[in-house]
Design a protein around this motif. Structure first.
Motif, short mmCIF file in Angstrom:
data_model
loop_
_atom_site.label_atom_id
_atom_site.label_comp_id
_atom_site.label_asym_id
_atom_site.label_seq_id
_atom_site.Cartn_x
_atom_site.Cartn_y
_atom_site.Cartn_z
N SER A 1 -3.66 -8.03 2.91
CA SER A 1 -2.71 -9.01 2.38
C SER A 1 -2.17 -9.94 3.47
N GLY A 2 -2.26 -9.48 4.71
CA GLY A 2 -1.67 -10.26 5.80
C GLY A 2 -0.18 -10.06 5.96
N VAL A 3 0.38 -9.10 5.22
CA VAL A 3 1.82 -8.80 5.33
C VAL A 3 2.00 -7.58 6.23
N HIS A 4 2.86 -7.68 7.22
CA HIS A 4 3.10 -6.55 8.12
C HIS A 4 3.60 -5.33 7.36
N ILE A 5 3.21 -4.15 7.85
CA ILE A 5 3.62 -2.90 7.22
C ILE A 5 5.13 -2.84 7.00
N GLU A 6 5.86 -3.14 8.05
CA GLU A 6 7.32 -3.06 7.95
C GLU A 6 7.85 -4.03 6.91
N THR A 7 7.18 -5.16 6.80
CA THR A 7 7.60 -6.19 5.86
C THR A 7 7.28 -5.76 4.43
N ILE A 8 6.14 -5.11 4.24
CA ILE A 8 5.82 -4.56 2.92
C ILE A 8 6.92 -3.60 2.48
N PHE A 23 -5.78 1.97 -1.48
CA PHE A 23 -5.69 1.77 -0.04
C PHE A 23 -4.33 2.23 0.50
N ALA A 24 -4.36 2.79 1.69
CA ALA A 24 -3.11 3.15 2.36
C ALA A 24 -2.41 1.88 2.84
N ILE A 25 -1.19 2.03 3.29
CA ILE A 25 -0.38 0.85 3.60
C ILE A 25 -0.99 0.01 4.72
N GLY A 26 -1.64 0.66 5.67
CA GLY A 26 -2.26 -0.06 6.78
C GLY A 26 -3.33 -1.02 6.29
N LYS A 27 -4.19 -0.52 5.39
CA LYS A 27 -5.24 -1.35 4.80
C LYS A 27 -4.63 -2.47 3.94
N GLY A 72 2.06 12.42 -0.21
CA GLY A 72 3.25 11.57 -0.20
C GLY A 72 3.05 10.19 0.37
N ARG A 73 1.80 9.78 0.55
CA ARG A 73 1.57 8.44 1.09
C ARG A 73 1.41 7.41 -0.03
N HIS A 74 1.88 6.22 0.23
CA HIS A 74 1.73 5.15 -0.76
C HIS A 74 0.29 4.69 -0.83
N LEU A 75 -0.22 4.54 -2.06
CA LEU A 75 -1.59 4.05 -2.26
C LEU A 75 -1.55 2.76 -3.07
#
Lengths: 135, 135
Positions: free
Chosen positions: B11-18, B2-6, B36-39
């Motif tokens: 997880s309920g953790v904000h993207i910036e917080t991840i 899953f990409a970071i948005g998913k 180059g995207r995090h999976l």
DNA sequence: TTTTGCTCCTGTAGTCGCTACAAGAGCTAT
DNA sequence: ATAGCTCTTGTAGCGACTACAGGAGCAAAA
């Protein structure tokens, strides 16, 4: 007239914190001695004590700024002060309730955690998709 | 995968917080796609959910780091986990008590604050050398 | 196929309320 | 005179995020 160390002692506000409040404009910077040291009047020390008490009561600096200006203003400040105090009471009650829910959750998780087992029910629950404990 | 948005959603953790957790080394940075995207794997998402639940329970990041490593370790983690939970319970109880004292002080000050008066008893008390209310 | 609009990337700075430190100047007591 | 405390300014750090800016990529509609 007192130097910053005495003002700190009399108000209960740390020296560094006094300077911080002055930098932020929460309290005015006092006059200086010939040698460039800040000298605090009894009034300025009372203001610092006021800020300290308000901080201890959980008021954020922005609210304290308003309270200070209401106090300077004289007049029909009391109503507004009371309403701010009541807002703060609501916030404190919310915090207490949320901490009590938290405590219940932690107690229940901790109780499930017995010594002998190889895996940890608490960790397992926190890791799982559907937790056994409501937050 | 899953990409970071998913991952954030699941997880309920904000993207910036991840990203912040990854920067701080609390969780490992996941592998990347060709572009180059995090999976994120399901496991990595479970870890994020775990961190979220622990944060909601009031654990600081340093403790969560230890909990995560205890979890990876497998073995006699349960006893240590329980003891950390109990420390946290003590801290929560202390916070609740201090908030309750605070509430009592504010209630008593607020009660003294009636509408008609020209000066405000609450402000006066907070400004005075010997306050009418214990903190 | 192009365009629109969402998602993602890195990096940096801001939030709140302090706290700590450095490097220097001044003041007080012996 | 000297030792040792107090004061000065300025800057950076804490915890746990949050909010941009400026650019790249990707998926679906026109």
């Amino acid at each position: 007239m007192f130097a910053i160390g005495k003002a700190s002692q009399k108000s209960g506000v740390h020296i560094e914190t006094i300077r911080y409040y002055e930098r932020e404009g929460l309290v005015p910077k006092p006059d200086r001695s010939a040698a460039g040291r800040h000298l605090y009047t009894a009034d300025e020390i009372a203001k610092l004590r006021f800020v300290k008490r308000c901080r201890d009561l959980g008021f954020p600096m922005s609210i304290i700024q308003t309270l200070l200006s209401l106090n300077d203003e004289q007049g029909r400040s009391c109503k507004e002060v009371k309403s701010m105090a009541e807002d703060q009471l609501v916030a404190i009650n919310a915090k207490i309730e949320s901490l009590e829910r938290l405590r219940a959750a932690l107690q229940s998780l901790s109780a499930s955690c017995d010594e002998g087992t190889s895996s940890c029910p608490m960790l397992d629950s926190l890791m799982s998709e559907a937790p056994t404990v409501p937050l």
